[in-house]
Scaffold this active site. Structure first.
Site, PDB file in Angstrom:
ATOM      1  N   ASN A 106       0.649  -1.318  -0.048  1.00  0.00           N
ATOM      2  CA  ASN A 106       0.179  -0.050   0.074  1.00  0.00           C
ATOM      3  C   ASN A 106       0.963   1.335   0.142  1.00  0.00           C
ATOM      4  OD1 ASN A 106       0.601  -1.182   2.645  1.00  0.00           O
ATOM      5  ND2 ASN A 106      -1.015   0.179   3.639  1.00  0.00           N
ATOM      6  N   GLU A 132      -3.108  -4.492  -2.966  1.00  0.00           N
ATOM      7  CA  GLU A 132      -3.612  -5.401  -4.345  1.00  0.00           C
ATOM      8  C   GLU A 132      -3.637  -4.736  -5.369  1.00  0.00           C
ATOM      9  OE1 GLU A 132      -4.710  -4.685  -0.945  1.00  0.00           O
ATOM     10  OE2 GLU A 132      -5.713  -6.529  -0.056  1.00  0.00           O
ATOM     11  N   CYS A 178     -10.799  -3.302  -3.983  1.00  0.00           N
ATOM     12  CA  CYS A 178      -9.902  -4.231  -4.563  1.00  0.00           C
ATOM     13  C   CYS A 178     -10.457  -5.391  -5.177  1.00  0.00           C
ATOM     14  CB  CYS A 178      -8.455  -4.461  -3.451  1.00  0.00           C
ATOM     15  SG  CYS A 178      -7.553  -3.352  -2.902  1.00  0.00           S
TER      16      CYS A 178
HETATM   17  N1  THU Z   1      -5.328  -1.325   2.612  1.00  0.00           N
HETATM   18  C1  THU Z   1      -4.809  -2.250   1.640  1.00  0.00           C
HETATM   19  O1  THU Z   1      -3.422  -2.177   1.026  1.00  0.00           O
HETATM   20  N2  THU Z   1      -5.578  -3.253   1.010  1.00  0.00           N
HETATM   21  C2  THU Z   1      -6.764  -3.407   1.423  1.00  0.00           C
HETATM   22  O2  THU Z   1      -7.429  -4.476   0.863  1.00  0.00           O
HETATM   23  C3  THU Z   1      -7.376  -2.818   2.654  1.00  0.00           C
HETATM   24  C4  THU Z   1      -6.602  -1.658   3.110  1.00  0.00           C
HETATM   25  C5  THU Z   1      -4.130  -0.355   3.166  1.00  0.00           C
HETATM   26  C6  THU Z   1      -4.978   1.070   2.441  1.00  0.00           C
HETATM   27  C7  THU Z   1      -4.377   1.837   3.560  1.00  0.00           C
HETATM   28  O3  THU Z   1      -3.096   2.327   3.237  1.00  0.00           O
HETATM   29  C8  THU Z   1      -4.415   1.069   4.936  1.00  0.00           C
HETATM   30  O4  THU Z   1      -4.651  -0.149   4.530  1.00  0.00           O
HETATM   31  C9  THU Z   1      -5.361   1.104   5.915  1.00  0.00           C
HETATM   32  O5  THU Z   1      -6.808   1.227   5.428  1.00  0.00           O
END
Ligand code: THU
Length: 160
Positions: free
Chosen positions: A62, A75, A115
């Site tokens: 992320n 993702e 996602c």
């Molecule tokens: N996040 C992801 O990378 N994937 C997900 O499916 C859920 C959330 C990240 C987004 C943000 O940077 C952090 O987790 C908190 O929501």
């Protein structure tokens, strides 16, 4: 009036060690990717690793932004890169792992709705189910055999 019933199956593995050996490898790649997350705001680090049918593995984490909605989940970072780099490849499976600097993450962390929609696009495009394995930093690992099990009744190109 008639109704339809949608069923979905999610398999649960007790821990990463119980996964098939090649999936452990993919999950370890997701765990490594997680360490590269840029998440100074949420302090919630997520990693994703994608196995393609050409045996390439694409990983992502992320990437947050001071303008919060401009950030992107692990993702989608990974799947859009996979699509950009290998547009003809079929996505076989995705492994996802998450951790937090604030608390222990011991239950499986599923992909968010946005996602799921992004993964659905590729599953429909390739017409081959994508396996999705997801976990926290330790503990149980959940598996869905298809994105369709995580996002039933999805909006896709057939609705346009
Ligand atoms: N996040 C992801 O990378 N994937 C997900 O499916 C859920 C959330 C990240 C987004 C943000 O940077 C952090 O987790 C908190 O929501």
């Amino acid at each position: 009036m008639k109704s339809i019933t949608i069923t979905a199956t999610i398999e649960l593995y007790e821990s990463i060690d119980k996964l098939p050996v090649d999936v452990i490898k993919l999950m370890n790649t997701a765990i490594e990717a997680r360490e590269k997350a840029y998440a100074p705001y949420s302090k919630f680090n997520v990693g994703a690793a994608i196995l393609l049918d050409n045996d390439e593995v694409i990983s992502g984490s992320n990437q947050e932004n001071a303008s919060y909605p401009s950030g992107l989940c692990a993702e989608r970072t990974a799947i859009y890169y996979a699509g950009a780099k290998y547009p003809k490849a079929v996505i076989k499976r995705i492994a996802i792992s998450a951790t937090s600097l604030n608390h222990a993450v011991t239950s499986p962390i599923p992909p968010c709705g946005a996602c799921r929609q992004a993964i659905a696009e590729y599953e429909v495009k390739q017409n081959v189910p994508i396996e999705i394995y997801f976990m926290g930093e330790r503990g149980e690992v959940a598996k869905s055999n298809s994105l369709g099990d995580l996002l039933p009744f999805a909006f896709d190109k057939s609705n346009l």
